[in-house]
Design a protein around this motif. Structure first.
Motif, PDB file in Angstrom:
ATOM      1  N   ASP A  21       5.315  15.719   0.446  1.00  0.00           N
ATOM      2  CA  ASP A  21       6.253  15.410   1.607  1.00  0.00           C
ATOM      3  C   ASP A  21       7.531  16.232   1.276  1.00  0.00           C
ATOM      4  N   SER A  22       7.596  17.513   1.686  1.00  0.00           N
ATOM      5  CA  SER A  22       8.654  18.316   1.202  1.00  0.00           C
ATOM      6  C   SER A  22       9.898  17.901   1.758  1.00  0.00           C
ATOM      7  N   ASP A  23      10.059  17.466   3.190  1.00  0.00           N
ATOM      8  CA  ASP A  23      11.054  16.675   3.802  1.00  0.00           C
ATOM      9  C   ASP A  23      11.564  15.618   3.051  1.00  0.00           C
ATOM     10  N   GLY A  24      10.573  14.777   2.489  1.00  0.00           N
ATOM     11  CA  GLY A  24      11.169  13.576   1.745  1.00  0.00           C
ATOM     12  C   GLY A  24      12.003  13.938   0.265  1.00  0.00           C
TER      13      GLY A  24
ATOM     14  N   ASP B   8       0.893  -1.260   0.015  1.00  0.00           N
ATOM     15  CA  ASP B   8      -0.192  -0.124   0.083  1.00  0.00           C
ATOM     16  C   ASP B   8       0.909   1.107  -0.108  1.00  0.00           C
ATOM     17  N   ASP B   9       0.461   2.243  -0.844  1.00  0.00           N
ATOM     18  CA  ASP B   9       1.335   3.526  -0.759  1.00  0.00           C
ATOM     19  C   ASP B   9       0.908   4.316   0.253  1.00  0.00           C
ATOM     20  N   THR B  10       1.788   4.343   1.268  1.00  0.00           N
ATOM     21  CA  THR B  10       1.675   4.844   2.625  1.00  0.00           C
ATOM     22  C   THR B  10       2.885   6.053   2.710  1.00  0.00           C
ATOM     23  N   PRO B  11       2.722   7.129   3.501  1.00  0.00           N
ATOM     24  CA  PRO B  11       4.042   7.943   3.756  1.00  0.00           C
ATOM     25  C   PRO B  11       5.233   7.104   4.271  1.00  0.00           C
TER      26      PRO B  11
ATOM     27  N   TRP C 284      13.062   5.924   0.096  1.00  0.00           N
ATOM     28  CA  TRP C 284      14.062   6.653   0.126  1.00  0.00           C
ATOM     29  C   TRP C 284      15.378   5.937   0.769  1.00  0.00           C
ATOM     30  N   LEU C 285      14.975   5.538   1.953  1.00  0.00           N
ATOM     31  CA  LEU C 285      16.080   4.968   2.786  1.00  0.00           C
ATOM     32  C   LEU C 285      16.802   3.883   2.028  1.00  0.00           C
TER      33      LEU C 285
ATOM     34  N   ALA D  36      16.558   3.635  -9.690  1.00  0.00           N
ATOM     35  CA  ALA D  36      15.465   3.108  -9.507  1.00  0.00           C
ATOM     36  C   ALA D  36      14.640   3.174  -8.268  1.00  0.00           C
ATOM     37  N   THR D  37      15.433   3.134  -7.296  1.00  0.00           N
ATOM     38  CA  THR D  37      14.483   2.915  -5.963  1.00  0.00           C
ATOM     39  C   THR D  37      14.166   4.519  -5.570  1.00  0.00           C
ATOM     40  N   LEU D  38      15.140   5.367  -5.878  1.00  0.00           N
ATOM     41  CA  LEU D  38      15.168   6.847  -5.562  1.00  0.00           C
ATOM     42  C   LEU D  38      14.051   7.497  -6.466  1.00  0.00           C
ATOM     43  N   ALA D  39      13.925   7.065  -7.690  1.00  0.00           N
ATOM     44  CA  ALA D  39      12.880   7.583  -8.548  1.00  0.00           C
ATOM     45  C   ALA D  39      11.206   7.071  -8.146  1.00  0.00           C
ATOM     46  N   ARG D  40      11.376   5.715  -7.609  1.00  0.00           N
ATOM     47  CA  ARG D  40       9.931   5.461  -6.955  1.00  0.00           C
ATOM     48  C   ARG D  40       9.850   6.428  -5.601  1.00  0.00           C
ATOM     49  N   ALA D  41      10.730   6.448  -4.843  1.00  0.00           N
ATOM     50  CA  ALA D  41      10.826   7.358  -3.818  1.00  0.00           C
ATOM     51  C   ALA D  41      10.294   8.860  -4.037  1.00  0.00           C
ATOM     52  N   TRP D  42      10.617   9.373  -5.228  1.00  0.00           N
ATOM     53  CA  TRP D  42      10.345  10.667  -5.484  1.00  0.00           C
ATOM     54  C   TRP D  42       8.931  10.804  -5.901  1.00  0.00           C
ATOM     55  N   LYS D  43       8.352   9.824  -6.691  1.00  0.00           N
ATOM     56  CA  LYS D  43       6.831   9.702  -7.058  1.00  0.00           C
ATOM     57  C   LYS D  43       6.130   9.610  -5.905  1.00  0.00           C
TER      58      LYS D  43
END
Length: 689
Positions: A515-518, A474-477, A484-485, A501-508
């Motif tokens: 999430d500006s902190d994210g 599930d897409d949750t915060p 990101w981690l 690839a993982t950071l691109a998913r984290a950015w979306k």
């Protein structure tokens, strides 16, 4: 006294068959002559009765006297202890107020010298409890024992502990010269009592040296490989009863098969012939103590069985407190279970130095008791509920460690995780019960970001995150943070394609959740990725973006301060002035003066700046400080890089080395020294408790 007995005592060796108890044997032998009351305590199957009989055998072989033993567990009715003791001491009927039943009782025992009296003396089952003895009767019995030089052994007193304590007190009041030895799982609590606590046998005596537990098993299976002996004994946690029962299985299976069977996660149902019913299996040994526990203690015992390591009262409360068990009841139950030798206290409560906060006590439930409790937990239908509470408690612990990391002393966070490493590992690896439980496990992995990223356990952290991300679709915060981690750790692990690839998913995910902190943390990770690719321009742009962000959640992630510190590292060679300014900004943005992770990075940047200015002595001092700061929190990759720079500066003397400042110069993030930690954090030996 014969010569054999004399030589055996002269070199302080235990009796044949008593393995690994030389220290306890000598200590107990010395107490017999100087202390009127000795109580030998310890957990189920630790060998209390066996050692007591062995020591008394040796003692009475060297001194005239008689041993009188009363077994208090098997066949002794409540209130019948005095009657059994009268019969065992062979008191005349008129001296015991007309005890006419004694002569007709087939279980009545006569005192014999202990060298000849080998069989246990038990009182008959169903003996009618007599009224409280008056002082005259007890005094007569005590005087008779002293006159005939009798040593009393009240064996396995747990079922009649209060009655035993009262009778022993009266006997010693009447005859202070009388000698009494008591074995039980709990002490009597008398002022004259000297308690000797018996622990399980040590499995090893140092690296590569098998201990008494392995020696005991080796005596039952000759020619076995020491590694297998140690493996079996480690699983059995040095329990003498467990080792004896496990050895009984060797007539139907090999030692490697036994080791494989015991190493499974199932309960330890080692069984075999034994003198009493409660010693026919580890399960039965613990069931005997369980039957004597109160209903509250039984519930607490069963619920504690989900805790694989040692724990403090707070974590015990997390899994035990419910509508039928209050927090006060849990604290009281812990003390009672400790007194009954069900729990082992691995650290007493104590105050810290200079008036610091008190360290709570820590307890451990040995595996045999833990397996028994887990069975009872399943029978009660509570296992799922308690396991859910356990994982929620571990999530709270990891959140506390995350906050402590950003506090005044990062070592507090590391020590907290080290204290709870067994529980955190179990909470991360046990299969989740459902989607909500999987999110709790993912929350633990995300909160421990500092352990993975700053303390050098990147590979282990990625493995946990990637597995739990698959279980939490599930897409949750929280999932966005985990992505990101995972990408940040992949960048640090030089898995550059996986990181992208993982950071691109984290950015979306961060954009979707606003999430500006994210987004700032993702920019920081991309800056790390650019540094690892030697793309200084991209690294500077990304790190500047991350550094200028005002974080709304200062407790999670590297934050602006660390982005400024890495920016100083990126600028150190090409823009020393900019690097110095970024380092000052990093220190100004710190959370506390105890941020050694940030401090070491700033010092490393300063060393690079000093070297680029041709000041190797100043660079050497900064590099040494960076290395010392980093050692406080770990990260072997950084430490190896700092050592490499230190070695280069030492070899270079006072001369500037321009070649070391060019684009091809080695950096701490490059693979020049050892790779990531080979041993996972949660499997290494704890360094602090």
């Amino acid at each position: 006294m014969d010569g054999d007995a004399m030589s055996m005592w002269a070199d302080h060796r235990p009796l044949p068959g008593v393995v690994g108890r030389a220290v306890e044997h000598e200590h107990l032998s010395g107490l017999l002559s100087s202390t009127p009351l000795v109580t030998l305590t310890g957990g189920a199957g630790v060998g209390k009765s066996f050692l007591a009989r062995a020591v008394l055998d040796d003692h009475l072989a060297r001194h005239e006297g008689t041993l009188v033993r009363v077994g208090c567990w098997d066949g002794l009715a409540a209130g019948g202890l005095l009657t059994a003791l009268r019969r065992a001491t062979d008191r005349p009927p008129d001296a015991c107020h007309g005890d006419t039943a004694r002569a007709a009782d087939p279980c009545a025992a006569s005192p014999l010298p202990y060298a000849a009296e080998r069989a246990p003396t038990y009182a008959a089952a169903g003996v009618v409890a007599e009224p409280d003895p008056d002082d005259e009767a007890v005094s007569a019995l005590a005087a008779h024992c002293v006159r005939h030089r009798m040593t009393l052994l009240l064996d396995d007193c747990d079922p009649v502990l209060d009655e035993c304590a009262e009778l022993v007190r009266r006997l010693l009041d009447a005859a202070p010269d009388l000698h009494i030895v008591v074995t039980s799982r709990s002490p009597l609590g008398l002022a004259a009592e000297h308690v000797v606590e018996l622990a399980p046998l040590p499995v090893t005596l140092g690296e590569g040296i098998a201990g008494p537990a392995a020696e005991l098993l080796a005596a039952r299976c000759e020619g076995a490989a020491p590694e297998l002996l140690v493996t079996v004994c480690e699983v059995l946690e040095g329990s003498p009863l467990g080792i004896e029962l496990a050895a009984c299985q060797l007539d139907r299976m090999s030692l490697p098969q036994l080791a494989a069977q015991l190493s499974t996660d199932g309960p330890l149902f080692c069984s075999g012939p034994a003198a009493t019913a409660r010693h026919t299996s580890l399960y039965a040994a613990h069931a005997a103590g369980y039957a004597l526990s109160s209903p509250v203690d039984r519930r607490v015992w069963a619920r504690l069985s989900v805790l694989p390591g040692d724990f403090d009262p707070w974590l015990a409360g997390c899994v035990c407190i419910s509508s039928d068990v209050s927090s006060v009841a849990v604290d009281a139950a812990l003390e009672r279970l400790r007194r009954a030798s069900v729990l082992v206290c691995v650290r007493e409560a104590s105050g810290g130095p200079h008036g610091a906060a008190t360290l709570p006590a820590r307890y451990r439930l040995p595996r045999g008791a833990r397996d028994f409790g887990r069975t009872k937990l399943r029978e009660a239908g509570e296992e799922t509920t308690v396991l859910r509470r356990f994982r929620q408690g571990c999530a709270a612990l990891s959140a506390e460690a995350q906050i402590a990391w950003q506090g005044p002393d990062q070592q507090v966070a590391v020590r907290l995780v080290e204290d709870e490493q067994h529980h955190l590992d179990a909470a991360l690896t046990l299969p989740p019960l459902d989607a909500d439980d999987a999110l709790s496990a993912l929350d633990i992995a995300v909160s421990l970001w500092f352990l993975w990223a700053a303390c050098g356990f990147r590979r282990e952290g990625r493995a946990h995150l990637d597995r739990l991300l698959l279980l939490s679709p599930d897409d949750t915060p929280l999932r966005a943070r985990a992505l990101w981690l995972s990408g940040w750790l992949a960048a640090q692990e030089h898995a550059l394609l996986a990181a992208e690839a993982t950071l691109a998913r984290a950015w979306k995910a961060a954009v979707m959740h606003a999430d500006s902190d994210g987004l700032a943390r993702i920019a920081h990770a991309y800056g790390v990725l650019a540094l690892y690719r030697e793309d200084t321009g991209a690294a500077v742009r990304c790190l500047e973006e991350a550094a200028r962000h005002r974080s709304a959640d200062p407790w999670f992630g590297p934050g602006p301060a660390h982005s400024w510190a890495l920016l100083a590292v990126a600028l150190a060679v090409g823009d020393p002035a900019g690097a110095e300014a970024a380092a000052r900004r990093a220190w100004a943005a710190r959370h506390s003066d105890g941020d050694f992770w940030l401090y070491s990075t700033i010092l490393y940047a300063r060393a690079l700046v000093e070297r680029s200015h041709g000041r190797p002595d100043a660079a050497l001092r900064a590099c040494r400080k960076a290395l010392a700061a980093k050692r406080l929190v770990g990260d072997p990759l950084f430490i190896a890089g700092a050592r490499a720079m230190l070695g280069g500066l030492r070899r270079g003397g006072n001369a500037s080395r321009p070649a070391a400042n060019g684009p091809g110069a080695a950096r701490w993030w490059q693979r020049g020294g050892p790779g990531p930690r080979s041993a996972a954090f949660f499997t290494r030996t704890r360094t602090w408790s």
